[in-house]
Enzyme design. Structure first.
Site, short mmCIF file in Angstrom:
data_model
loop_
_atom_site.label_atom_id
_atom_site.label_comp_id
_atom_site.label_asym_id
_atom_site.label_seq_id
_atom_site.Cartn_x
_atom_site.Cartn_y
_atom_site.Cartn_z
CE LYS A 1 -4.42 0.90 0.05
NZ LYS A 1 -5.55 0.15 -0.52
CG ASP B 1 -7.23 3.25 -1.14
OD1 ASP B 1 -7.82 2.16 -1.13
OD2 ASP B 1 -7.23 4.02 -0.16
#
Ligand code: NDP
Length: 449
Positions: A130, A170
């Site tokens: 991430k 995201d």
């Protein structure tokens, strides 16, 4: 439960405080899996000998970098960029990029840790990662967002590649930002390659990637209801969020016969008792694509009620689908939902329910699907985008949708298989155990240096 995974520490909290001080979101994510994975590790000599637990909760690599960029007014601003490459045992790292002022190492480590399990559940060869930045795009011009993306990629390009790490979008990183990031990567390196997913179809993106997370959420919900002799048809659905996941979840819920009565954003929520329609959803998408736009004008256009600064969890409905952000649904909200007769909770966002909320749902035997299983459709189609880029071919939307449907059913089946508990299915346990086995087996097989 006594903590015996590491001889060096008396308790999980002592371990986490020592290894990852001041990282509450990461502690929360690890604490929430430990009860499920500890018995599996304890029962396996191979997992214990390989010290799977300590290796599983330590990122393989964390990169933090300066992002200096120029505003329209010619001023130089400095943000911080990150990439957390958490676990690469089952494939090249894969996970989204988030641009939000709340981004910090704790949030990214929790997201990358969860991503490791999620990617394993898809059955595709993808490790967990991430990244992102504390950059706040609210009120920024399009040119400023483009310059920020270029500056961010100026450093990130060193750490990614089709066989190394393939980021995606995201929160606040959608198709537009992926385009700017990809353009910057191509100009810096001179390579046109599948280094990001969520690309537009005009430059090697996949059909259905935009829809995949939200659609997948509702496919998982259908399977979960069906496994309990129920269905989505005629159900009232409370959705939070008004972004990619929320709007495509709403669209698919309606297509499957549900009535969606809410959406929300960081300024409040809309209650539309008449139910959302495709026209209303299309309007929300267009309206929310303007940086900083609030959902509030929805009620001027379509009616319904606006509640400033509130979440929709006080509404009455059959299904709750939190699709905005982490910890947006707390214990009190969970109690209210239970009092109002909620039948199922499906997490579209990552870790949107607090630990207290999950305990309420579990104690009341409410069907509960954790984000790491329910929202895996997005990364699954990203995995299919990687395969298409490798083949230099594009599959059509129907085929991708069929693959997404199958992958979500497989994830559901894995959760049922591994999640049996006292005569019912604990989907969280199922997702944690199924994800762990796959990653841990690969780690054992590969040894250590
Ligand atoms: P978007 O940026 O498209 O939308 C996010 C939505 O959440 C917006 O409506 C935003 O409101 C709202 N929101 C953000 N922060 C807060 C907050 N602190 N309080 C209330 N509302 C908030 O993001 P996505 O839809 O892509 O992501 C939503 C969630 O789903 C995240 O948890 C993400 O990690 C997860 N997810 C996303 C995937 C994807 O493919 N996109 C895949 C798997 C998980 P506002 O517009 O006012 O900021």
């Amino acid at each position: 439960m006594s903590f015996s995974l590491s001889a060096k520490y008396d308790s999980l909290s002592a371990f986490l405080e020592s290894r990852a001080p001041n990282e509450p979101e990461f502690h929360q994510a690890v604490s929430e899996v430990i009860d499920d994975i500890k018995p599996i590790i304890d029962q396996s000599d191979a997992y214990k000998a390989a010290n799977i637990f300590e290796r599983l909760v330590e990122p393989e690599r964390m990169i933090s970098f300066q992002v200096a960029w120029q505003t329209d007014a010619g001023e130089i601003e400095v943000n911080r960029g990150y990439r957390v490459q958490f676990n690469g045992a089952i494939g090249a790292y894969k996970g989204g990029l988030r641009f939000h002022p709340t981004v910090n190492p704790s949030v990214l480590k929790f997201l990358a840790f969860e991503q490791t399990f999620k990617n394993a559940l898809t059955g595709l060869p993808m490790g967990g990662a991430k990244g992102g930045s504390d950059f706040d795009p609210t009120g920024r011009s399009e040119a400023e967002i483009m310059r920020f993306c270029g500056a961010f990629m100026q450093e990130l390009h060193r750490h990614i590649g089709p066989d190394i790490d393939v980021p995606a979008g995201d929160i606040n990183v959608g198709g537009r930002e992926i385009g700017y990031l990809f353009g910057a990567y191509r100009r810096i390196t001179g390579h046109f390659q599948g280094v990001l997913t969520g690309k537009d179809e005009s430059y090697a993106g996949s059909a259905m990637r935009t829809e995949a997370t939200g659609y997948g959420v509702m496919y998982f919900l259908s399977d979960m209801l069906e496994a309990h002799d129920d269905g989505l048809d005629g159900k009232t659905v409370i959705i939070s969020g008004a972004g990619n996941v929320a709007t495509y979840a709403a669209e698919k819920a309606i297509a499957l016969g549900g009535k969606v009565i809410s959406l929300s954003d960081s300024s409040g929520f809309v209650h539309d008792p008449e139910g959302l329609t495709q026209e209303k959803i299309d309007w929300v998408r267009a309206h929310k694509s303007k940086p900083g736009a609030s959902l509030q004008p929805y009620v001027d256009k379509f009616g319904g009620d606006w509640s400033e600064g509130k979440t929709p969890w006080g509404l009455e409905g059959d299904i709750a689908a939190p699709c905005a952000t982490q910890n947006e649904l707390d214990g009190d909200a969970a109690k209210t939902l239970v009092k109002n007769g909620i039948k199922a909770v499906i997490e579209g966002a990552n870790m949107p329910s607090t630990t207290d909320a999950k305990e309420v749902f579990q104690s009341k035997k409410v069907l509960f699907a954790p984000g790491k299983a329910a929202n895996a459709g997005g990364v699954a189609v990203s995995g299919l985008e990687i395969s298409q880029n490798r083949k230099r071919q594009s599959d059509d939307a129907e085929d991708i949708d069929a693959s997404l449907r199958t992958i979500m059913s497989n994830i559901h089946a894995a959760c049922v298989e591994e999640g049996k508990r006292d005569g019912h299915v604990d989907y969280t346990k199922g997702a944690n155990v199924a994800g762990l086995r796959k990653v841990a087996d690969a780690m054992v097989a590969q040894g250590v240096a």
